[in-house]
Design an enzyme around this catalytic site. Sequence first.
Site, PDB file in Angstrom:
ATOM      1  CG  HIS A 272      -1.899  -0.959   1.473  1.00 52.13           C
ATOM      2  ND1 HIS A 272      -3.047  -1.381   0.546  1.00 52.13           N
ATOM      3  CD2 HIS A 272      -1.804  -2.388   2.175  1.00 52.13           C
ATOM      4  CE1 HIS A 272      -3.470  -2.431   0.945  1.00 52.13           C
ATOM      5  NE2 HIS A 272      -2.398  -2.979   1.813  1.00 52.13           N
TER       6      HIS A 272
ATOM      7  CB  SER B 178      14.587  20.434 -15.859  1.00 53.36           C
ATOM      8  OG  SER B 178      13.740  21.599 -15.739  1.00 53.36           O
TER       9      SER B 178
ATOM     10  CE  LYS C 119      12.538  17.839 -11.617  1.00 54.81           C
ATOM     11  NZ  LYS C 119      12.010  16.479 -12.632  1.00 54.81           N
TER      12      LYS C 119
ATOM     13  CD  GLU D  63       9.555  10.373 -16.594  1.00 57.15           C
ATOM     14  OE1 GLU D  63       9.833  11.020 -17.816  1.00 57.15           O
ATOM     15  OE2 GLU D  63       9.481  11.100 -15.466  1.00 57.15           O
TER      16      GLU D  63
END
Length: 438
Positions: free
Chosen positions: A166, A296, A302, A309
Amino acid sequence: MADVLYQKQTALAVDNFTIGNEPMPATFIHALGYLKAACATANFELGKLEEPVCEAICAAAMEVAQGKHDEQFPVDVYQTGSGTSTNMNANEVIASLATQRLGDTVHPNDHVNMGQSSNDIIPSTIHISAMLVVQRELMPALSNAEKVMSAKMAEVDGVIKTGRTHLMDAMPVKMSQEISGWQAQLTQCKHRLDDTAQRLSRLAIGGTAVGTGINTDKAFGGKVCAALGRYLDTTFTVTDNHFGAISSQDTALELAGQLNTLAAALMKISNDIRWMNSGPLAGLGEISLPKLQAGSSIMPGKVNPVIPEAVTMACAQVMGYHTAITVAAQSGNFQLNVMLPLIGRNLIKASQLMANSCDAIANNAIATFTVNQDKLQQVLAKNPILVTALNQKIGYEKGTEIAMQAYQDKRDIIEVAKEMTDLDEAELTALLDPAKLV
């Protein structure tokens, strides 16, 4: 187009079908080339084609199969539902090439399409092309991913981390155990694909227009499958019911379902990796993926999990293909399914996306991530859920009290347990040792 090899029927189809501006995948056309060569061989063996004509057709069809004339197949995916235009496209291109070779006219219908119908050719090509992609691209990619995972499991076998259910702290696991779950998913997908391949290898060829085999020899389908086996080193057999093979696309849908399952598995694996890599300061930060590119255009330094992805997007697309194939597979009206080109295109695209995704996530994420051992140990030592190991000594209710106190105080579980139980430090250390709990 210079040196156009197709003829009138293909030209009409190009004019008529302009919805998608997307031709059938090259893999489909190549499979169709192999099938046309096998059909010519079968007709020669049955005494229907003279040897020079057979040889000219086979040579031309093999050029198509080898990708030498891909630009000659412009017909859109969104065409007549039987795929007749793509079949005629192949007949015409092969006939033109064979005529050039032979020096005598080879007819697209009378010679190249002898003993065939689009209604058994296109369903057969769907199976052949899908089988080729699965065998030559997807299964090797799955095997590679399994090997990469085995190597990573060996590399991180001593690493213990906080388990999560969870998305909340749970009992510890070894990182190798976590990866073994990913590997098991892919292994099971391979087994499912192997099972589906048994039905994928059964072809509709020989059923011609409606399944009765009109205008062809009863031995034709078997001889075609034998020739295909020689060309492709893959065993194909004739379906045991041509009516089902021509009017339905249940096996194609079954394969789409297996690809959909694989997409779900790869999405789960990719998301696990993204969570583990998250941060590196404000997230879990359990692992670090390599920096592949700037993350980025505005935030210097970053680093994003670009490979997972990309894979999740591919998985989403495969799920979409599966939905489309589900609709298409039930679109059989009496003796013919009428969404065959869409099914053929989607199966090939989905299989290739899954093959490439397996390679990407294995080679560029799993094989290359590094473990942030300090972060893992810091979190593990404070995990109050370790108190589960004391259940048989102190009971569930007492364990709950200890865990809640540890959460509240943000202290190591062993410190709180020592204060709230009669167990001595040595026994607590032994019982709460994460290495003994995995």
